[in-house]
Design a protein around this motif. Structure first.
Motif, PDB file in Angstrom:
ATOM      1  N   THR A 192     -39.247 -92.616  43.433  1.00 46.38           N
ATOM      2  CA  THR A 192     -38.605 -92.731  44.751  1.00 46.38           C
ATOM      3  C   THR A 192     -37.909 -91.447  45.206  1.00 46.38           C
ATOM      4  OG1 THR A 192     -38.204 -95.030  44.117  1.00 46.38           O
ATOM      5  CG2 THR A 192     -37.108 -94.247  46.128  1.00 46.38           C
ATOM      6  N   PHE A 193     -37.124 -90.841  44.325  1.00 46.77           N
ATOM      7  CA  PHE A 193     -36.294 -89.712  44.759  1.00 46.77           C
ATOM      8  C   PHE A 193     -36.837 -88.383  44.225  1.00 46.77           C
ATOM      9  CE2 PHE A 193     -33.701 -93.554  44.755  1.00 46.77           C
ATOM     10  CZ  PHE A 193     -33.240 -93.553  46.067  1.00 46.77           C
ATOM     11  N   SER A 196     -37.431 -98.875  54.682  1.00 49.72           N
ATOM     12  CA  SER A 196     -38.397 -99.787  55.310  1.00 49.72           C
ATOM     13  C   SER A 196     -39.780 -99.423  54.788  1.00 49.72           C
ATOM     14  CB  SER A 196     -38.380 -99.608  56.829  1.00 49.72           C
ATOM     15  OG  SER A 196     -38.837 -98.308  57.158  1.00 49.72           O
ATOM     16  N   TYR A 197     -40.770-100.260  55.164  1.00 48.84           N
ATOM     17  CA  TYR A 197     -42.138 -99.930  54.750  1.00 48.84           C
ATOM     18  C   TYR A 197     -42.586 -98.608  55.402  1.00 48.84           C
ATOM     19  CZ  TYR A 197     -42.490-104.632  52.810  1.00 48.84           C
ATOM     20  OH  TYR A 197     -42.293-105.758  52.057  1.00 48.84           O
ATOM     21  N   GLN A 198     -42.231 -98.438  56.687  1.00 48.21           N
ATOM     22  CA  GLN A 198     -42.623 -97.211  57.406  1.00 48.21           C
ATOM     23  C   GLN A 198     -42.026 -95.975  56.744  1.00 48.21           C
ATOM     24  OE1 GLN A 198     -41.364 -99.906  58.911  1.00 48.21           O
ATOM     25  NE2 GLN A 198     -43.101-100.608  60.144  1.00 48.21           N
ATOM     26  N   GLU A 199     -40.806 -96.154  56.253  1.00 54.87           N
ATOM     27  CA  GLU A 199     -40.131 -94.995  55.656  1.00 54.87           C
ATOM     28  C   GLU A 199     -40.218 -94.998  54.134  1.00 54.87           C
ATOM     29  OE1 GLU A 199     -36.365 -93.888  58.011  1.00 54.87           O
ATOM     30  OE2 GLU A 199     -36.879 -95.952  58.531  1.00 54.87           O
ATOM     31  N   HIS A 200     -41.302 -95.542  53.643  1.00 50.29           N
ATOM     32  CA  HIS A 200     -41.510 -95.522  52.189  1.00 50.29           C
ATOM     33  C   HIS A 200     -42.153 -94.190  51.804  1.00 50.29           C
ATOM     34  CE1 HIS A 200     -43.079 -96.480  48.207  1.00 50.29           C
ATOM     35  NE2 HIS A 200     -42.150 -97.419  48.156  1.00 50.29           N
ATOM     36  N   HIS A 201     -41.755 -93.660  50.652  1.00 48.59           N
ATOM     37  CA  HIS A 201     -42.245 -92.337  50.237  1.00 48.59           C
ATOM     38  C   HIS A 201     -43.749 -92.284  49.962  1.00 48.59           C
ATOM     39  CE1 HIS A 201     -40.660 -94.661  46.906  1.00 48.59           C
ATOM     40  NE2 HIS A 201     -41.427 -94.010  46.065  1.00 48.59           N
ATOM     41  N   VAL A 202     -44.433 -93.446  49.915  1.00 52.46           N
ATOM     42  CA  VAL A 202     -45.897 -93.422  49.745  1.00 52.46           C
ATOM     43  C   VAL A 202     -46.541 -92.546  50.827  1.00 52.46           C
ATOM     44  CG1 VAL A 202     -46.349 -95.521  51.123  1.00 52.46           C
ATOM     45  CG2 VAL A 202     -47.976 -94.858  49.358  1.00 52.46           C
ATOM     46  N   ARG A 203     -45.907 -92.468  51.988  1.00 48.87           N
ATOM     47  CA  ARG A 203     -46.512 -91.697  53.084  1.00 48.87           C
ATOM     48  C   ARG A 203     -46.673 -90.218  52.699  1.00 48.87           C
ATOM     49  NH1 ARG A 203     -41.266 -91.426  57.105  1.00 48.87           N
ATOM     50  NH2 ARG A 203     -40.524 -89.484  56.225  1.00 48.87           N
ATOM     51  N   GLU A 204     -45.741 -89.695  51.906  1.00 47.52           N
ATOM     52  CA  GLU A 204     -45.846 -88.283  51.495  1.00 47.52           C
ATOM     53  C   GLU A 204     -47.012 -88.098  50.526  1.00 47.52           C
ATOM     54  OE1 GLU A 204     -44.205 -86.166  53.114  1.00 47.52           O
ATOM     55  OE2 GLU A 204     -42.866 -87.624  54.063  1.00 47.52           O
ATOM     56  N   TRP A 205     -47.251 -89.121  49.698  1.00 48.63           N
ATOM     57  CA  TRP A 205     -48.379 -89.052  48.749  1.00 48.63           C
ATOM     58  C   TRP A 205     -49.699 -89.083  49.522  1.00 48.63           C
ATOM     59  CZ3 TRP A 205     -43.827 -89.305  46.526  1.00 48.63           C
ATOM     60  CH2 TRP A 205     -43.701 -88.972  45.183  1.00 48.63           C
ATOM     61  N   MET A 206     -49.718 -89.898  50.599  1.00 46.80           N
ATOM     62  CA  MET A 206     -50.939 -89.964  51.412  1.00 46.80           C
ATOM     63  C   MET A 206     -51.166 -88.639  52.124  1.00 46.80           C
ATOM     64  SD  MET A 206     -50.815 -93.687  53.163  1.00 46.80           S
ATOM     65  CE  MET A 206     -50.882 -95.182  52.235  1.00 46.80           C
TER      66      MET A 206
END
Ligand SMILES: [Zn+2]
Length: 341
Positions: A211-212, A249-259
């Motif tokens: 996460t961090f 939130s789901y929108q602000e989940h760090h998965v987006r950076e991995w994508m």
């Protein structure tokens, strides 16, 4: 898309046995209704509260018979969610009528009895970071013993437990690795740059949560740069993070950076009972939040298999299953412009 996510053959790599117990299973094994309500309505809570909730699930797995039946039930539930390969994880523990060895043996028996043509199940044995060094050494002995007895079932070791307490002892995991165990580690569930650095230096086979780490998520440019060099696959558990308030939130989940950075990741439930979710639901959430298409969702399943601790032989069988499913369920447009698809 909801139906697609449900039917898609999925690979689950981060599921804790006790947290995966459904409300029905808890009820069957005599947990009080009030406790179940607390367990299953863990909406917007804190990490502390979640660890309290685990104590309720432990009541339902405190005898050999209950533990066996609960494990069989969890596997059935994953299979009916079209999970074709499952890595369940649990910490060996002793109870009034059960030694630590009997606990592990009972779980292994349930796994072996539950395997079918629909689902392949493997075991990751966890070390609780809250335990003292000496306790962790003892647990490691048990884990290595069962790795030797059941090398095809016990595939890995995990470091888990309350991230605000305890420690990561590197030599324990080095010894595990020398004994042919793959290593997964809960990492950066809270901000702890020094510990993340130590874990990166050890280079586990997979990380949980992460996460961090990215600078936009209270990590640092240095950590992220190092991560992008290591590219260790991360097991993301979106609902778990949103419920525990470690993601906004789901929108602000760090998965987006991995994508965005095309870094390796998979989707997981963590504790499907506690967080009232399924792996299909996690796929649906990611699909809706980041507008993924069918091909991309299938690719997540396909990539996840390559990050699993399965043997090469098992990976071949499952890869074939995924490829066949794709041919039958995802239309490839025949137009020449789309040939590269
Ligand atoms: Zn976890």
């Amino acid at each position: 898309m909801e139906t697609f996510c449900s039917k898609l053959p999925k690979i689950e790599l981060h599921a804790h046995l006790n947290g995966s117990l459904s409300r029905e299973t808890l009820k069957k094994f005599g947990c009080a209704d009030n406790d179940i309500l607390e367990y299953n309505q863990a909406k917007q809570t804190t990490l502390d509260q979640v660890f309290d909730i685990f104590k309720i699930a432990h009541q339902a797995t405190s005898t050999k018979q209950n533990l066996y039946e609960s494990t069989v039930k969890v596997i059935e539930e994953f299979a009916s969610d079209n999970v074709i390969y499952l890595e369940l994880r649990t910490t060996p523990r002793k109870e009034a009528d059960m030694t630590e060895d009997e606990y592990v043996e009972t779980v292994i028996k349930a796994l072996l009895d539950s395997e079918s043509s629909d689902i392949m199940v493997k075991l990751i044995l966890s070390i609780d970071r809250r335990h003292t060094y000496d306790q962790q050494v003892e647990t490691l002995k048990t884990i290595i013993k069962y790795k030797k007895l059941y090398p095809d079932v016990v595939r890995g070791i995990d470091l888990s437990g309350d991230p605000t307490k305890g420690a990561f002892f590197r030599d324990i995991f080095e010894k595990a690795r020398r004994n042919e165990l793959f290593v997964a580690m809960h990492c950066a569930e809270i901000k702890n740059d020094a510990e993340v650095m130590e874990m990166f230096d050890f280079k586990p086979d997979r990380l949980g949560h992460a996460t961090f780490i990215h600078p936009d998520f209270q990590g640092s440019a240095e950590l992220w740069e190092l991560y992008t060099k290591l590219q260790i696959p991360v097991e993301f558990c979106l609902t778990s993070n949103v419920v525990c308030l470690t993601s906004k939130s789901y929108q602000e989940h760090h998965v987006r950076e991995w994508m965005k950075a095309n870094m390796p990741f998979c989707l997981s439930t963590d504790d499907k009972g506690v967080f009232d979710t399924t792996l299909s639901n996690e796929f649906r959430i990611v699909q809706q939040t980041f507008s993924l298409n069918k091909e991309e969702l299938w690719k997540i399943s396909k990539n996840t298999l390559s990050y699993s601790f399965a043997t090469d032989r098992d990976k071949n069988v499952l890869n074939e299953k995924l490829d066949k499913w794709k041919l039958a369920n995802i239309k490839i447009l025949k137009h020449p412009y789309y040939i590269c698809l």
